[in-house]
Design a protein around this motif. Structure first.
Motif, PDB file in Angstrom:
ATOM      1  N   PRO A 299       0.787  -1.235   0.000  1.00  0.00           N
ATOM      2  CA  PRO A 299       0.000   0.000   0.000  1.00  0.00           C
ATOM      3  C   PRO A 299       0.820   1.287   0.000  1.00  0.00           C
ATOM      4  N   THR A 300       2.148   1.219   0.100  1.00  0.00           N
ATOM      5  CA  THR A 300       2.906   2.468   0.270  1.00  0.00           C
ATOM      6  C   THR A 300       3.278   3.107  -1.068  1.00  0.00           C
ATOM      7  N   HIS A 301       3.757   4.372  -0.978  1.00  0.00           N
ATOM      8  CA  HIS A 301       4.009   5.179  -2.174  1.00  0.00           C
ATOM      9  C   HIS A 301       5.079   4.571  -3.074  1.00  0.00           C
TER      10      HIS A 301
ATOM     11  N   ASP B 258       5.246   1.470  -3.820  1.00  0.00           N
ATOM     12  CA  ASP B 258       4.663   0.291  -4.478  1.00  0.00           C
ATOM     13  C   ASP B 258       3.972   0.744  -5.751  1.00  0.00           C
TER      14      ASP B 258
ATOM     15  N   THR C  33      -8.216   0.550   6.192  1.00  0.00           N
ATOM     16  CA  THR C  33      -8.002   1.994   6.058  1.00  0.00           C
ATOM     17  C   THR C  33      -7.993   2.377   4.581  1.00  0.00           C
ATOM     18  N   PRO C  34      -8.147   3.658   4.297  1.00  0.00           N
ATOM     19  CA  PRO C  34      -7.978   4.128   2.906  1.00  0.00           C
ATOM     20  C   PRO C  34      -6.598   3.728   2.374  1.00  0.00           C
ATOM     21  N   ASP C  35      -5.618   3.660   3.290  1.00  0.00           N
ATOM     22  CA  ASP C  35      -4.259   3.274   2.878  1.00  0.00           C
ATOM     23  C   ASP C  35      -4.276   1.867   2.289  1.00  0.00           C
ATOM     24  N   ALA C  36      -4.948   0.950   2.981  1.00  0.00           N
ATOM     25  CA  ALA C  36      -4.960  -0.443   2.528  1.00  0.00           C
ATOM     26  C   ALA C  36      -5.699  -0.568   1.200  1.00  0.00           C
TER      27      ALA C  36
ATOM     28  N   ARG D 189      -9.852  -2.522  10.497  1.00  0.00           N
ATOM     29  CA  ARG D 189      -8.512  -2.061  10.131  1.00  0.00           C
ATOM     30  C   ARG D 189      -8.393  -1.713   8.640  1.00  0.00           C
TER      31      ARG D 189
END
Lengths: 238, 238
Positions: B72-74, B76, B109-112, B107
């Motif tokens: 999920p990180t920038h 990726d 999240t918008p991030d996931a 859990r």
């Protein structure tokens, strides 16, 4: 930053008949010399495909290192490919012929001479104790695939390469990536001179869940970004 | 012959911070499934560069396997790169959203949810015991970089891949390559359906000096070429 690309050439590696030792070794060697490896391609013994890779990678990297395909047999196509990729003709190199004559004497067959046909304008690097020079064409360093030779030749010419990798800062957190990904992306966007990599643990027994690695050539930006990231992650940092 | 290419994505591998386990493992896995790996590229987390590699390799291989960059990180960027390389838009995948909702509950999240934004038209392969499907876009099989997941997902979908590698014949000789290179080149030119690779020993204690590997999908051509090569090498064959 001094950048590098690598071409590891040989069907025998892609086909699983020989494990590649040169790629991982080169990664460590470049790291120790301060060079940033941006691409490493494993390719078959195909002159056209290797030439395409050379044409693509040589202009966009400071150095390109090749491994393999420099022997005398028909499946050794690296010199032809480098010539084609750089738009140079192939020519017999008199100094290489002399070297082989001295080393092989009567055993210098027309077959062996094939190894002296290299791209025109190639430089020969005679460093250290090597018995046969390293052939360098523009910014392409052509190395043999045999791991013992690959290593001894790179060691011999090591003093010619040096660079400065970015400074680094590491942070370990017990959070999952999905608990901070968006805030991290915002931080990364606000600090364009800092590269932030996020790496989930590979061992489930690690006390942390994610390793964050920050890198920058700007020490102040790195320190500031690292401080902001620690603040963002709070008590989860260990 | 069923062909494959692989992209191993991640600065952390090129920078020597993590050793790559997926590339060597994939080589063995493809070999066991009968697929011919033609290219394996290690690339940084750069959407444009990965997209270029996808655009170049997907049309010329039956399958392209990617490793890494699906979190999920920038940093990726694999799904974005695959979309760009294949000329497709990115869209949120409702089935993937459902899966994450079931697994993460509160859990989520918008991030996931970023992980559910995949190239439009992506297929989801639900095979075996996997908890999260393998995402496949046209002929691009997108896999996570974490070695345990990379392996378990490939094992789960293994039944979908099968090919027929060429038959093989091996000959060991005590001669040096330079003693037969030109005759070998003539033989290779006379048998275009047979690929002949010539590999000097890596261990100086080997009783032979060169291993020749012949490969062909034509069993008769392989046998004939192998016989001719043995005749050419005479008593040096061991």
């Amino acid at each position: 930053m001094t950048t590098a690309a690598a071409l590891i050439i040989g069907e025998e590696i892609l086909g699983g008949r020989f494990a590649d030792l040169n790629g991982p070794w080169l990664i460590s060697w470049l790291q120790a010399r301060g060079l940033a490896l941006r691409h490493m391609h494993y390719l078959p013994d195909d002159e056209r495909e290797i030439a395409e890779a050379i044409a693509r990678l040589a202009p966009s990297h400071d150095w390109v290192f090749t491994s393999g395909g420099v022997g005398p047999t028909h499946d050794d196509v690296t010199f032809g490919a480098v010539a084609r990729g750089l738009g140079r003709p192939i020519a017999r190199q008199p100094e290489l012929v002399d070297v082989l004559e001295r080393r092989l004497g009567d055993r210098l067959t027309p077959d062996a001479l094939r190894m002296t046909d290299v791209p025109s304008g190639a430089e020969l690097w005679w460093d250290g104790e090597i018995e046969y020079p390293v052939v360098v064409v523009a910014n392409v360093v052509v190395l043999p695939g045999l791991p013992s030779l690959f290593r001894s030749k790179l060691q011999a010419v090591a003093h010619r390469f040096s660079g400065q990798l970015p400074a680094q800062s590491m942070i370990h957190t017990t959070l999952h990536e999905a608990q901070f990904a968006i805030q991290l992306a915002q931080l990364a966007a606000s600090a364009p001179s800092v590269r932030i990599g996020s790496y989930p643990r590979t061992d489930p027994r690690s006390p942390w869940r994610v390793l964050l690695i920050l890198e920058s050539h700007d020490a102040d930006a790195l320190a500031s970004c690292s401080d902001q990231l620690r603040a963002l992650l709070g008590d989860s940092v260990i």
